[in-house]
Design a protein around this motif. Structure first.
Motif, PDB file in Angstrom:
ATOM      1  N   ASN A 142      37.262  11.010  16.925  1.00 27.94           N
ATOM      2  CA  ASN A 142      36.096  11.249  17.773  1.00 27.94           C
ATOM      3  C   ASN A 142      35.293   9.956  17.914  1.00 27.94           C
ATOM      4  OD1 ASN A 142      34.176  12.541  19.315  1.00 27.94           O
ATOM      5  ND2 ASN A 142      33.131  13.468  17.560  1.00 27.94           N
ATOM      6  N   ALA A 143      35.759   9.088  18.810  1.00 25.83           N
ATOM      7  CA  ALA A 143      35.146   7.764  18.949  1.00 25.83           C
ATOM      8  C   ALA A 143      35.415   7.235  20.349  1.00 25.83           C
ATOM      9  CB  ALA A 143      35.721   6.811  17.900  1.00 25.83           C
ATOM     10  N   GLY A 144      34.728   6.185  20.688  1.00 24.28           N
ATOM     11  CA  GLY A 144      34.938   5.568  21.993  1.00 24.28           C
ATOM     12  C   GLY A 144      33.961   4.432  22.203  1.00 24.28           C
ATOM     13  N   TRP A 145      33.931   3.943  23.419  1.00 21.00           N
ATOM     14  CA  TRP A 145      32.981   2.872  23.720  1.00 21.00           C
ATOM     15  C   TRP A 145      32.463   3.054  25.149  1.00 21.00           C
ATOM     16  CZ3 TRP A 145      33.992  -0.451  27.793  1.00 21.00           C
ATOM     17  CH2 TRP A 145      35.331  -0.506  28.235  1.00 21.00           C
ATOM     18  N   ALA A 146      31.315   2.461  25.391  1.00 18.56           N
ATOM     19  CA  ALA A 146      30.703   2.524  26.725  1.00 18.56           C
ATOM     20  C   ALA A 146      30.012   1.198  26.985  1.00 18.56           C
ATOM     21  CB  ALA A 146      29.700   3.674  26.782  1.00 18.56           C
ATOM     22  N   ASP A 147      29.839   0.880  28.243  1.00 15.59           N
ATOM     23  CA  ASP A 147      29.160  -0.353  28.624  1.00 15.59           C
ATOM     24  C   ASP A 147      27.646  -0.110  28.547  1.00 15.59           C
ATOM     25  OD1 ASP A 147      28.148  -2.613  29.754  1.00 15.59           O
ATOM     26  OD2 ASP A 147      28.929  -2.239  31.774  1.00 15.59           O
ATOM     27  N   PRO A 148      26.937  -0.785  27.634  1.00 12.15           N
ATOM     28  CA  PRO A 148      25.497  -0.539  27.501  1.00 12.15           C
ATOM     29  C   PRO A 148      24.730  -0.787  28.802  1.00 12.15           C
ATOM     30  CG  PRO A 148      26.310  -1.725  25.581  1.00 12.15           C
ATOM     31  CD  PRO A 148      27.439  -1.698  26.578  1.00 12.15           C
ATOM     32  N   ALA A 149      25.184  -1.757  29.616  1.00 21.68           N
ATOM     33  CA  ALA A 149      24.476  -2.036  30.878  1.00 21.68           C
ATOM     34  C   ALA A 149      24.568  -0.829  31.813  1.00 21.68           C
ATOM     35  CB  ALA A 149      25.059  -3.280  31.550  1.00 21.68           C
ATOM     36  N   ALA A 150      25.727  -0.155  31.805  1.00 20.19           N
ATOM     37  CA  ALA A 150      25.885   1.029  32.667  1.00 20.19           C
ATOM     38  C   ALA A 150      25.002   2.168  32.168  1.00 20.19           C
ATOM     39  CB  ALA A 150      27.354   1.458  32.701  1.00 20.19           C
ATOM     40  N   TYR A 151      24.843   2.264  30.842  1.00 14.88           N
ATOM     41  CA  TYR A 151      23.951   3.295  30.271  1.00 14.88           C
ATOM     42  C   TYR A 151      22.509   3.010  30.708  1.00 14.88           C
ATOM     43  CZ  TYR A 151      21.862   6.396  26.746  1.00 14.88           C
ATOM     44  OH  TYR A 151      21.164   7.391  26.109  1.00 14.88           O
ATOM     45  N   VAL A 152      22.115   1.744  30.659  1.00 14.70           N
ATOM     46  CA  VAL A 152      20.753   1.364  31.085  1.00 14.70           C
ATOM     47  C   VAL A 152      20.550   1.744  32.549  1.00 14.70           C
ATOM     48  CG1 VAL A 152      19.254  -0.625  31.565  1.00 14.70           C
ATOM     49  CG2 VAL A 152      20.438  -0.444  29.354  1.00 14.70           C
ATOM     50  N   ASP A 153      21.508   1.380  33.406  1.00 12.88           N
ATOM     51  CA  ASP A 153      21.374   1.697  34.837  1.00 12.88           C
ATOM     52  C   ASP A 153      21.224   3.205  35.047  1.00 12.88           C
ATOM     53  OD1 ASP A 153      21.612  -0.953  35.390  1.00 12.88           O
ATOM     54  OD2 ASP A 153      23.703  -0.864  36.045  1.00 12.88           O
ATOM     55  N   LEU A 154      22.039   3.966  34.318  1.00 15.57           N
ATOM     56  CA  LEU A 154      22.000   5.423  34.470  1.00 15.57           C
ATOM     57  C   LEU A 154      20.631   5.979  34.072  1.00 15.57           C
ATOM     58  CD1 LEU A 154      23.444   8.128  34.960  1.00 15.57           C
ATOM     59  CD2 LEU A 154      24.238   8.049  32.593  1.00 15.57           C
ATOM     60  N   PHE A 155      20.089   5.468  32.957  1.00 15.81           N
ATOM     61  CA  PHE A 155      18.812   6.020  32.490  1.00 15.81           C
ATOM     62  C   PHE A 155      17.608   5.486  33.260  1.00 15.81           C
ATOM     63  CE2 PHE A 155      19.053   9.318  29.427  1.00 15.81           C
ATOM     64  CZ  PHE A 155      20.411   9.364  29.152  1.00 15.81           C
ATOM     65  N   VAL A 156      17.727   4.303  33.846  1.00 17.66           N
ATOM     66  CA  VAL A 156      16.670   3.855  34.763  1.00 17.66           C
ATOM     67  C   VAL A 156      16.601   4.845  35.925  1.00 17.66           C
ATOM     68  CG1 VAL A 156      16.034   2.077  36.450  1.00 17.66           C
ATOM     69  CG2 VAL A 156      16.711   1.408  34.135  1.00 17.66           C
ATOM     70  N   GLU A 157      17.767   5.210  36.436  1.00 17.31           N
ATOM     71  CA  GLU A 157      17.818   6.155  37.554  1.00 17.31           C
ATOM     72  C   GLU A 157      17.267   7.527  37.141  1.00 17.31           C
ATOM     73  OE1 GLU A 157      21.647   5.925  39.562  1.00 17.31           O
ATOM     74  OE2 GLU A 157      21.334   7.997  40.199  1.00 17.31           O
ATOM     75  N   ARG A 158      17.663   7.967  35.953  1.00 18.04           N
ATOM     76  CA  ARG A 158      17.172   9.279  35.477  1.00 18.04           C
ATOM     77  C   ARG A 158      15.650   9.257  35.309  1.00 18.04           C
ATOM     78  NH1 ARG A 158      20.921  13.056  32.161  1.00 18.04           N
ATOM     79  NH2 ARG A 158      22.580  13.045  33.679  1.00 18.04           N
ATOM     80  N   CYS A 159      15.146   8.138  34.769  1.00 12.24           N
ATOM     81  CA  CYS A 159      13.691   8.013  34.610  1.00 12.24           C
ATOM     82  C   CYS A 159      13.014   8.081  35.979  1.00 12.24           C
ATOM     83  CB  CYS A 159      13.343   6.684  33.934  1.00 12.24           C
ATOM     84  SG  CYS A 159      13.629   6.659  32.159  1.00 12.24           S
ATOM     85  N   GLU A 160      13.568   7.333  36.933  1.00 13.20           N
ATOM     86  CA  GLU A 160      12.952   7.315  38.269  1.00 13.20           C
ATOM     87  C   GLU A 160      12.979   8.708  38.882  1.00 13.20           C
ATOM     88  OE1 GLU A 160      13.829   2.624  39.361  1.00 13.20           O
ATOM     89  OE2 GLU A 160      15.192   4.165  40.099  1.00 13.20           O
ATOM     90  N   ASP A 161      14.120   9.381  38.746  1.00 17.76           N
ATOM     91  CA  ASP A 161      14.238  10.737  39.311  1.00 17.76           C
ATOM     92  C   ASP A 161      13.232  11.695  38.674  1.00 17.76           C
ATOM     93  OD1 ASP A 161      16.240   9.820  40.884  1.00 17.76           O
ATOM     94  OD2 ASP A 161      17.879  10.758  39.759  1.00 17.76           O
ATOM     95  N   ALA A 162      12.938  11.471  37.376  1.00 15.68           N
ATOM     96  CA  ALA A 162      12.034  12.383  36.660  1.00 15.68           C
ATOM     97  C   ALA A 162      10.576  11.959  36.809  1.00 15.68           C
ATOM     98  CB  ALA A 162      12.421  12.441  35.182  1.00 15.68           C
ATOM     99  N   GLY A 163      10.330  10.870  37.562  1.00 17.65           N
ATOM    100  CA  GLY A 163       8.959  10.470  37.857  1.00 17.65           C
ATOM    101  C   GLY A 163       8.327   9.514  36.859  1.00 17.65           C
TER     102      GLY A 163
END
Ligand SMILES: Cc1cc2nc3c(=O)[nH]c(=O)nc-3n(C[C@H](O)[C@H](O)[C@H](O)COP(=O)(O)OP(=O)(O)OC[C@H]3O[C@@H](n4cnc5c(N)ncnc54)[C@H](O)[C@@H]3O)c2cc1C
Length: 382
Positions: A142-163
């Protein structure tokens, strides 16, 4: 307790962005202060390795929650969670690491982790890595990896969507009693609650507000090497180095300096010795000949007991820091937990082990990084 309406979050790294998005999604009016750019702190320097291979209850539950969320986010925009087993190994002749590894795996299994010990020949049959020098390995599925920059982009968008209101370019200081954020030393904005998620800078921000925390920054290093590698994530407990597959080939790291660093004055470039040794170790383990695409250094945050500092330090003033190199992989879970605690949700309670007030903040303690397959069977590596 009345749920806070206006909340300030200081720091737009993986942790601050996640908690801001989760607060706003649950009805808070959130302002996110970032002095530089989202992800410009240590999140932008992280290797992005994630796993649930822990031997302690509390780590297991946080990691479990984070992994479920990483998977649920995968495919949203450009964010992808790359499923990749995590191999941790001890080399021949390193009996201490081998026995610590065996004990760690047993404890992970007690906690229901999908982890097993494998001998060198079995490891070599399953994965395209060098195993001639391996005494014993653990494999966590149960492991893996993700690009932290892509996570940042995703959560910037989520923050913007949530106001969420972004205040980028403001290096703020923090006030307590009542909680607030000072944009300069003259103007203080009052909030019902303030969350300090400023990474290794959290100590200074909170000390200036009269709440010292037990957090020590320490320097670590990583590089990306160009080659063909499609194997597992590997942690070598004998020399405490790690690697993972990367679109360019491989991302490798170690170079830990187990001494306190100055978060305002540290060397951001990788040391020559690190690049040299890391390339040699990576070439050996991956059976490739990587060439350096880039190399860098960063800071992680240590605490006296290796648990993070997450929770209230005063009425309405919260902190989330001290990850020992695990802040990225824990961010999806910490965001939910902390947002719930700030909003007084009955469903969420922060683990007592993370209480930032369990220390006075003036403790003297040694910096211990990452995964030490120590006698306690603890596994805490990136
Ligand atoms: C080389 C390296 C490899 C790593 N690999 C991994 C890994 O594989 N897996 C893993 O889980 N973790 C890894 N880490 C650790 C990980 O990077 C951190 O734990 C994580 O990024 C912490 O996130 P954060 O949001 O708490 O802090 P940060 O990302 O540092 O964010 C804090 C933010 O606060 C801002 N800030 C600071 N002061 C102020 C102020 N006064 N006003 C406004 N804003 C302010 C900063 O600019 C910054 O953007 C690694 C770290 C390094 C350096």
């Amino acid at each position: 307790m009345q749920s806070p309406d206006r909340v300030a979050v200081v720091g737009a790294g993986a942790v601050g962005l996640t908690v801001a998005a989760d607060l706003a999604a649950n009805g808070a009016r959130v302002t996110l202060f970032e002095r530089d750019a989202p992800g410009a702190g240590m999140t932008g320097r992280a290797a992005g390795i994630c796993y649930d291979a822990y031997a302690e209850d509390i780590d297991v539950s946080v990691a479990d929650r984070a992994m479920v969320r990483f998977r649920s986010l995968s495919g949203d925009g450009a964010f992808v969670f790359h499923e990749t087993p995590y191999v941790f190994l001890a080399r021949t002749g390193d009996d201490a690491s081998a026995s610590a590894l065996r004990e760690a795996v047993e404890r992970m299994q007690v906690h229901g982790r999908d982890v097993s010990t494998v001998a060198a020949d079995e490891l070599g049959e399953r994965f395209p890595i060098q195993t001639d020098d391996v005494a014993l390995a653990g494999v966590a599925e149960n492991a893996g990896w993700a690009d932290p920059a892509a996570y940042v982009d995703l959560f910037v968008e989520r923050c913007e969507d949530a106001g969420v209101e972004f205040r980028v370019g403001d290096a703020v200081s923090v006030r307590s009693d009542p909680p607030g954020v000072a944009i300069d030393d003259v103007v203080t904005a009052r909030f019902d609650a303030v969350v300090v998620a400023a990474g290794v800078h959290s100590r200074r921000l909170l000390a200036d507000a009269g709440h010292p925390i037990a957090l020590k920054p320490y320097r670590v290093q990583a590089l990306v090497g160009e080659c063909e590698y499609d194997g597992p994530i590997v942690y070598d407990a004998t020399d405490e180095s790690y690697l993972r597959p990367h679109p360019a080939g491989v991302l490798a790291g170690d170079g830990v300096e187990p001494v306190e660093a100055d978060p305002t004055d540290w060397d951001v470039t990788a040391d020559d010795w690190f690049v040299r040794e890391s390339l040699t170790a990576t070439s050996h383990r991956t059976k490739t000949t990587p060439t350096v695409e880039r190399a860098w250094a960063g800071l992680c945050g240590a605490t006296p007991d290796r648990n993070p500092l997450v929770g209230a330090v005063d009425d309405g003033l919260y902190v989330a820091a001290g990850w020992h190199g695990h802040g990225f992989m824990w961010a999806p879970a910490i965001g939910e937990l902390l947002a719930g605690a700030v909003l007084g949700s009955a469903d969420e309670s922060l683990p007592q082990q993370f209480d930032p007030c369990r220390f006075d903040g003036d403790e003297s303690f040694a910096v211990v990084d990452g995964m030490t397959l120590d006698g306690d069977g603890e596994s805490r590596e990136k």
